[in-house]
Motif scaffolding. Structure first.
Motif, mmCIF file in Angstrom:
data_model
loop_
_atom_site.group_PDB
_atom_site.id
_atom_site.type_symbol
_atom_site.label_atom_id
_atom_site.label_comp_id
_atom_site.label_asym_id
_atom_site.label_seq_id
_atom_site.Cartn_x
_atom_site.Cartn_y
_atom_site.Cartn_z
ATOM 1 N N LYS A 363 44.181 58.258 37.340
ATOM 2 C CA LYS A 363 43.415 56.991 36.749
ATOM 3 C C LYS A 363 44.208 56.081 35.896
ATOM 4 O O LYS A 363 44.002 54.971 35.732
ATOM 5 N N ASN A 364 45.417 56.618 35.460
ATOM 6 C CA ASN A 364 45.959 55.676 34.337
ATOM 7 C C ASN A 364 47.290 54.841 34.842
ATOM 8 O O ASN A 364 48.430 55.077 34.286
ATOM 9 N N ALA A 365 46.745 53.859 35.556
ATOM 10 C CA ALA A 365 48.078 53.346 36.255
ATOM 11 C C ALA A 365 47.131 52.037 36.854
ATOM 12 O O ALA A 365 45.998 51.721 37.301
ATOM 13 N N PHE A 366 48.049 50.710 37.158
ATOM 14 C CA PHE A 366 47.391 49.641 37.822
ATOM 15 C C PHE A 366 48.667 48.985 38.514
ATOM 16 O O PHE A 366 49.779 49.127 38.139
ATOM 17 N N ARG A 367 48.230 47.830 39.330
ATOM 18 C CA ARG A 367 49.203 47.362 40.109
ATOM 19 C C ARG A 367 49.249 45.624 39.771
ATOM 20 O O ARG A 367 48.002 45.303 39.529
ATOM 21 N N LEU A 368 50.285 44.987 39.479
ATOM 22 C CA LEU A 368 50.277 43.785 39.179
ATOM 23 C C LEU A 368 50.990 43.161 40.187
ATOM 24 O O LEU A 368 52.247 43.532 40.865
ATOM 25 N N ASN A 369 50.624 41.812 40.808
ATOM 26 C CA ASN A 369 51.165 41.014 41.712
ATOM 27 C C ASN A 369 51.820 39.882 40.890
ATOM 28 O O ASN A 369 51.296 39.353 40.125
ATOM 29 N N TYR A 370 52.978 39.400 41.398
ATOM 30 C CA TYR A 370 53.591 38.439 40.611
ATOM 31 C C TYR A 370 54.025 37.195 41.537
ATOM 32 O O TYR A 370 54.496 36.082 41.197
ATOM 33 N N SER A 371 53.632 37.331 42.783
ATOM 34 C CA SER A 371 54.049 36.339 43.902
ATOM 35 C C SER A 371 53.122 35.111 43.768
ATOM 36 O O SER A 371 53.546 34.012 44.199
ATOM 37 N N ASN A 372 52.230 35.099 43.518
ATOM 38 C CA ASN A 372 50.932 34.201 43.712
ATOM 39 C C ASN A 372 50.854 33.350 42.543
ATOM 40 O O ASN A 372 49.996 32.307 42.875
ATOM 41 N N MET A 373 51.321 33.337 41.439
ATOM 42 C CA MET A 373 51.084 32.803 40.359
ATOM 43 C C MET A 373 51.946 31.863 39.515
ATOM 44 O O MET A 373 53.338 32.316 39.512
ATOM 45 N N PRO A 374 51.882 30.806 39.172
ATOM 46 C CA PRO A 374 52.756 29.735 38.677
ATOM 47 C C PRO A 374 53.030 30.226 37.120
ATOM 48 O O PRO A 374 52.336 31.186 36.613
ATOM 49 N N ASP A 375 54.458 30.030 36.855
ATOM 50 C CA ASP A 375 54.798 30.390 35.450
ATOM 51 C C ASP A 375 53.702 30.463 34.377
ATOM 52 O O ASP A 375 53.723 31.538 33.655
ATOM 53 N N GLU A 376 53.242 29.525 34.193
ATOM 54 C CA GLU A 376 52.368 29.313 32.897
ATOM 55 C C GLU A 376 51.167 30.126 32.867
ATOM 56 O O GLU A 376 50.594 30.840 31.965
ATOM 57 N N ARG A 377 50.540 30.596 34.118
ATOM 58 C CA ARG A 377 49.596 31.637 34.369
ATOM 59 C C ARG A 377 49.940 32.921 34.235
ATOM 60 O O ARG A 377 49.510 33.851 34.015
ATOM 61 N N ILE A 378 51.465 33.242 34.755
ATOM 62 C CA ILE A 378 51.808 34.505 34.499
ATOM 63 C C ILE A 378 52.075 34.979 32.772
ATOM 64 O O ILE A 378 51.715 35.903 32.434
ATOM 65 N N VAL A 379 52.516 33.787 32.285
ATOM 66 C CA VAL A 379 52.666 34.071 30.787
ATOM 67 C C VAL A 379 51.371 34.101 30.013
ATOM 68 O O VAL A 379 51.245 35.243 29.232
ATOM 69 N N GLU A 380 50.456 33.465 30.479
ATOM 70 C CA GLU A 380 49.091 33.540 29.815
ATOM 71 C C GLU A 380 48.373 34.755 30.522
ATOM 72 O O GLU A 380 47.906 35.465 29.283
ATOM 73 N N GLY A 381 48.524 35.212 31.610
ATOM 74 C CA GLY A 381 47.774 36.380 32.197
ATOM 75 C C GLY A 381 48.319 37.718 31.428
ATOM 76 O O GLY A 381 47.447 38.566 30.939
ATOM 77 N N ILE A 382 49.638 37.607 31.330
ATOM 78 C CA ILE A 382 50.268 38.912 30.667
ATOM 79 C C ILE A 382 49.902 39.275 29.264
ATOM 80 O O ILE A 382 49.574 40.146 28.691
ATOM 81 N N LYS A 383 49.954 37.841 28.400
ATOM 82 C CA LYS A 383 49.376 37.917 27.142
ATOM 83 C C LYS A 383 47.972 38.368 27.094
ATOM 84 O O LYS A 383 47.708 39.131 26.070
ATOM 85 N N ARG A 384 46.824 37.797 27.858
ATOM 86 C CA ARG A 384 45.650 38.339 27.873
ATOM 87 C C ARG A 384 45.442 39.874 28.335
ATOM 88 O O ARG A 384 44.778 40.634 27.709
#
Lengths: 394, 394
Positions: A363-384
């Motif tokens: 249960k204690n894991a998740f997958r992140l995709n990085y290919s589909n998002m522009p820089d600012e959304r990666i920064v903002e998304g990881i912050k959230r």
């Protein structure tokens, strides 16, 4: 009328992937969930030229019924790509499939009787799990470490399951972990398969999207007995919308895949096949793939940098050399599907780890995709996401 | 490694359809075998315009992953077509499939457990037989006459097989017979299905290609209990190469088809879906279908005229009001598959009747296709075939 359905419908549920695609349609959501390529890299103008040329030169053939095995020039181009990876194949070893998802379904159909055992990495690709589940096998999961499937564990599993039908593996930038099987384990995997007389299904959708580290030959490169069935796709190097993948295998297998493929869709879209072949004839797909690598390298580095800065220190994560995914391991007491609910409230999503374990026991894991998002959304998304993780702990 | 394959591979053989497609590639062969549309009617220039417009306006979406159910504007257009046939449906009742062949495979997957009984016309479409066979059912064949499936026979079959999973029928210009189910039998079929609580799968690929007689509503038009699953395709009215069909059914069924569809190819080629929707937006598909009807009407009349003139008098044949096929019944002592060998030597081919009987117990018939050949080849082909028939008798 429920009694009318086949047994296999009983464990059927709308998969997370599909639900994910729906969620990502909301513009306010930052999605690290799907495995979508960066759409801004699609070679739209080049594809337009290829379309026009195909329709001008061979319009009737492009729109008519065609052969199940696939368009010969496309299969020839695939053989060329295989050769570059160190796999010798003729067009008789290649069939074109409707995405590599179809190759997974066909493999289930070809090998699995109800109750059969199949062996896979733990975790493994969720859409492969679902494709195989329709044929009602038992899954034996083999633990992984940073070098991929652990061969001692695999051998134990082979000894305990002498009638297992196949080993399913994603050696390059595995989905979901992003891990790559080491060279020595690739060789060992083939040795074990020979020794225990079992088929290997090597699924390699991401192999060409390597942006760091040393290139490794596919498992099939070491295959001396024709027991490795190799699956790949144009989805990550060209355009997933066209749904074109392929199977490369010994003719004994191809001869059985073909009639099943015929039964499920006669053939894959021939216009799409001709466009793809024409694109590779007119343009430099290698240069195109290099562009993809550069963008994904950058996004992967940015996402890792943000994770390092924002996530609590007790959170572990993989460092992929290619592909589309990072695997995040949470402390034992965290349930990623609970975290998902909180994350969605915060307009950021991932795929919780449990979906990638066919027996569902993690249960204690998740997958992140990085290919589909522009820089600012990666920064903002990881912050959230970091906020959600920190809150969850309290 | 044969023991590794699933049981369902045991009755797997390369189907005649595929072998047919190979034979027809030889230019000296006149083929009445395949069910290929007339390629000279494909609207190539219009499709080119649609491609360009789709790539200009929505290139990224056309090449990216998409939703399993299919492209919404295409599903809306399908609902419009269904409405014209007398079927009320919303987009929630429609999923786009990779040709209607995929809808057949999905239906097998959804309903059939090994050993289950399914009911079909005798004879019936050979690629449906093969799609269903992968799920290892028993086939109960129901005799037909000029008005389609005989309802008294169907009722007996329903009584004898109370757990049968579905009735598979092709009411319009049936493949292989070219016969059309009468209005009264359509109503009776739904009545019987209601009475015996069974699903009907109505396969209607040819319905819109009616060139004679009175238009009849689909069986689904009479469906009051949501038990008719309607399958159709763009293959006969637009372009089979693009592999686009659809399922129209009650939401209870759609909700089960969708996750299976997701498991087998995620979604159908979205570029092809957008091209097809754009074509229907920019151009008049009804006018295009009318052209198809005119050409097929002419070819059907020419072929019947040649048959009348050339074939011995004791040969019977159907007189289709639409679709692509004529069914030829030979004297009892003639084996059509032996005739096929002789015909091939004479460079003319058909599909022998036996392939259309799931239980294989009928030899003296064959199927002729008239849609795919120009006039002079129809004349010459029927002449050659008549020679072969006359020789066989001696």
């Amino acid at each position: 009328m429920n009694n009318k359905f086949a047994k296999r419908t009983q464990n059927l549920k709308p998969s997370e992937v599909r639900e994910i695609l729906k969620v990502t349609e909301r513009p306010e959501v930052i999605s690290f969930a799907g495995g979508l390529p960066a759409p801004e890299l699609f070679p739209i103008e080049e594809i337009k030229k290829a379309c026009i040329e195909v329709l001008n030169d061979k319009g009737q053939s492009a729109l008519q019924y065609s052969t199940t095995e696939g368009y010969v020039p496309l299969r020839e181009a695939i053989c060329g790509r295989m050769k570059n990876l160190g796999i010798e194949a003729s067009i008789d070893n290649v069939i074109v499939t409707t995405g590599s998802q179809q190759a997974l379904d066909l493999s289930g159909k070809l090998f699995i009787d109800e109750g059969d055992t199949i062996i896979c990495e733990s975790p493994t690709y969720l859409a492969a799990i679902n494709a195989f589940k329709a044929y009602m096998p038992k899954f034996q999961e083999v633990a992984m470490d940073e070098e991929g499937m652990i061969m001692e564990e695999l051998e134990k599993t082979l000894i305990d399951n002498p009638n297992a039908k196949f080993i399913y593996t994603i050696p390059d930038f595995q989905n979901p972990t992003g891990r790559t099987m080491s060279l020595s384990r690739r060789k060992k995997l083939v040795e074990l398969a020979n020794q225990y007389n079992i088929v290997i299904i090597e699924d390699n959708p991401y192999g060409e999207v390597r942006f760091a580290g040393e290139k490794l030959p596919p498992v099939k490169h070491f295959d001396t007995e024709g027991r490795v069935i190799y699956l790949s796709t144009f989805s990550k190097i060209f355009a997933p919308g066209l749904r074109l993948g392929w199977i490369c295998a010994d003719k004994e297998f191809i001869d059985k895949y073909v009639p099943f493929k015929q039964n499920i869709d006669l053939h894959s879209d021939i216009f799409a096949q001709m466009i793809t072949a024409k694109y590779m004839e007119l343009f430099d797909i290698e240069a195109h793939i290099e562009k993809i690598r550069e963008v994904y390298r950058h996004r992967r580095e940015l996402m890792i940098k943000c994770i390092k800065e924002e996530f609590p220190e007790n959170i572990k994560y993989t460092l992929p050399d290619g592909g589309l995914f990072i695997w995040v391991q949470l402390p034992d007491n965290v349930d990623a599907s609970e975290l998902f609910v909180k994350a969605l409230e915060n307009n950021v999503v991932f795929v919780s780890g449990q979906s990638f374990f066919p027996n569902g026991n993690y249960k204690n894991a998740f997958r992140l995709n990085y290919s589909n998002m522009p820089d600012e959304r990666i920064v903002e998304g990881i912050k959230r996401l970091a906020e959600v993780i920190k809150e969850y702990k309290n």
